[in-house]
Write an enzyme that holds these catalytic residues in place. Structure first.
Site, PDB file in Angstrom:
ATOM      1  N   ASP A   1       0.851  -1.185   0.000  1.00 12.08           N
ATOM      2  CA  ASP A   1       0.000   0.000   0.000  1.00 12.08           C
ATOM      3  C   ASP A   1       0.895   1.245   0.000  1.00 12.08           C
ATOM      4  OD1 ASP A   1      -2.963   0.883   0.428  1.00 12.08           O
ATOM      5  OD2 ASP A   1      -1.771   2.155   1.780  1.00 12.08           O
ATOM      6  N   ILE A   2       0.584   2.199  -0.890  1.00 15.95           N
ATOM      7  CA  ILE A   2       1.352   3.442  -0.959  1.00 15.95           C
ATOM      8  C   ILE A   2       0.944   4.328   0.222  1.00 15.95           C
ATOM      9  CG2 ILE A   2       1.926   5.451  -2.363  1.00 15.95           C
ATOM     10  CD1 ILE A   2       1.105   3.853  -4.830  1.00 15.95           C
TER      11      ILE A   2
ATOM     12  N   GLU B   1      -4.533   2.429  -4.683  1.00 17.98           N
ATOM     13  CA  GLU B   1      -3.094   2.567  -4.440  1.00 17.98           C
ATOM     14  C   GLU B   1      -2.535   1.289  -3.830  1.00 17.98           C
ATOM     15  OE1 GLU B   1      -5.194   4.243  -0.772  1.00 17.98           O
ATOM     16  OE2 GLU B   1      -5.484   4.283  -2.932  1.00 17.98           O
TER      17      GLU B   1
END
Length: 385
Positions: free
Chosen positions: A246-247, A290
């Site tokens: 996950d960004i 994302e």
């Protein structure tokens, strides 16, 4: 003359008379009419040819047989309009020439040698037999050529197209059809081009259905299919591991830099991670806005953690600015890792475990990797929010 006048009263426009006196002759009489042949006759036109030796010689030359013209009954037989008499080794053919101008008709007589007649008949039958045999041979040859040049190739082509129903793109048009220099060969080559085009379009459609249109990496559909296959084909190999990536603070990045820069950031990160993983045969997929997932078949937990550390290092080396991130002044990611083991046997089990590990990485400050260890059964654990 009375007989001639009587004949001229005949309603027919044309007729033929045979004269016996003063000399034997043939007279053709035609009515004189208008060009459109309407109205009554304006007169009569008569053409006469004397029946002399020269006339008889011309007929003999045309027929190839000796000919006599004489009063009917001159050879002692009873007169008849047409007779064929067998006499010794000859056939006597007689034909009467009747005319209203003669009290006694004339007749044409010819003598045909029976041997010559039989030979002619045998020759005719022989010629008919040979003609019939030759005709049968020609028909058989035409049918054979039709079978070899047209029907057999068309059946071959038909069987090939029927097989395409079961395996549409796994077969090529037979070379025996493609190498032909006739219309069937042209049809086969054009069909092969259409088949190749259809296969190309089907492959492109399949690729679009299995890959993320923005980043070009796999999508969730392909990830789920490969995950199920990996678990089924494990055998004695190490378990299958999975990562969830996950960004960090990507919503803040989008709000600050705009969605176009957000898309560029996703593309850059996807390309970076794919380069790190592709050479090892691992599958990277975009499974959320994302969020990315990684499938690592036949991989232990320690090996998966090593690859996760490499991903963190590669992303940090990109140094993509993130001015609004509470974690760092550049874009970072958090990673959760889980591996197949007792209690984690389905793709859903493993991904829920990796999600819990990702939650732990975020809770511990982000920009790090965490693994799922001996925690309570994932089925009974509450999912992180």
């Amino acid at each position: 003359m009375d007989s001639l006048r009587s004949s001229l009263d005949n309603p027919e426009d044309e007729f033929v008379l045979v004269l016996k006196e003063p000399i034997p002759a043939v007279v053709a009489v035609s009515a004189i009419l208008r060009t459109d042949r309407s109205g009554p006759a304006q007169g009569w036109l008569a053409k006469m040819r004397s029946i002399d030796e020269r006339f008889i010689e011309q007929i003999e030359q045309q027929t190839g047989q000796p000919l006599q013209i004489m009063p009917a009954g001159s050879i002692g037989d009873k007169p008849a309009k047409e007779t064929l008499i067998r006499k010794g080794s000859q056939l006597i053919a007689r034909r009467q020439l009747e005319s209203p101008l003669m009290d006694q008709p004339l007749e044409i007589v010819t003598h045909i040698p029976r041997d010559s007649f039989r030979a002619s008949s045998a020759t005719f039958r022989y010629a008919v037999a040979w003609t019939a045999g030759l005709l049968v041979l020609v028909i058989a040859l035409v049918l054979l050529l039709l079978e070899r040049m047209i029907l057999a190739p068309l059946r071959h082509f038909s069987r090939f197209t029927q097989k395409l129903n079961s395996t549409p793109f796994d077969k090529n048009t037979p070379c025996s059809l493609l190498e032909r220099n006739d219309e069937i060969g042209t049809l086969a080559r054009e069909f092969q081009k259409l088949l190749a085009l259809q296969k190309q379009q089907a492959d492109e459609l399949l690729d679009l259905s299995q890959h993320d249109p923005l980043t070009g990496v796999a999508n969730r559909r392909l990830f789920d299919d490969r995950f199920a296959q990996a678990l089924q084909s494990r055998g004695r190999q190490p378990g299958t591991a999975a990562m969830m990536i996950d960004i960090d603070h990507f919503k803040l990045y989008n709000d600050h830099y705009g969605h176009q820069e957000g898309d560029n950031c996703l593309i850059t990160l996807a390309q970076c991670m794919d380069q790190q993983l592709r050479s090892s045969g691992f599958l990277l997929a975009r499974t959320g806005g994302e969020e990315f997932s990684v499938l690592l078949p036949n991989t232990t937990l320690d090996t998966a953690l090593t690859y996760g550390d490499n991903l963190l290092e590669a992303i940090n080396q990109l140094r993509i600015p993130h001015a609004c991130s509470p974690t760092s002044n550049q874009v970072t990611v958090s990673i959760g890792v889980a591996v197949q083991r007792p209690g984690l046997i389905t793709p859903g089990d493993i991904m829920r475990a990796a999600d819990q590990a990702l939650y732990l990485a975020k809770a511990n400050g982000r920009n790090q990797i965490q693994a799922y260890y001996d925690q309570p059964s994932i089925q009974n654990s509450p999912l992180p929010t």
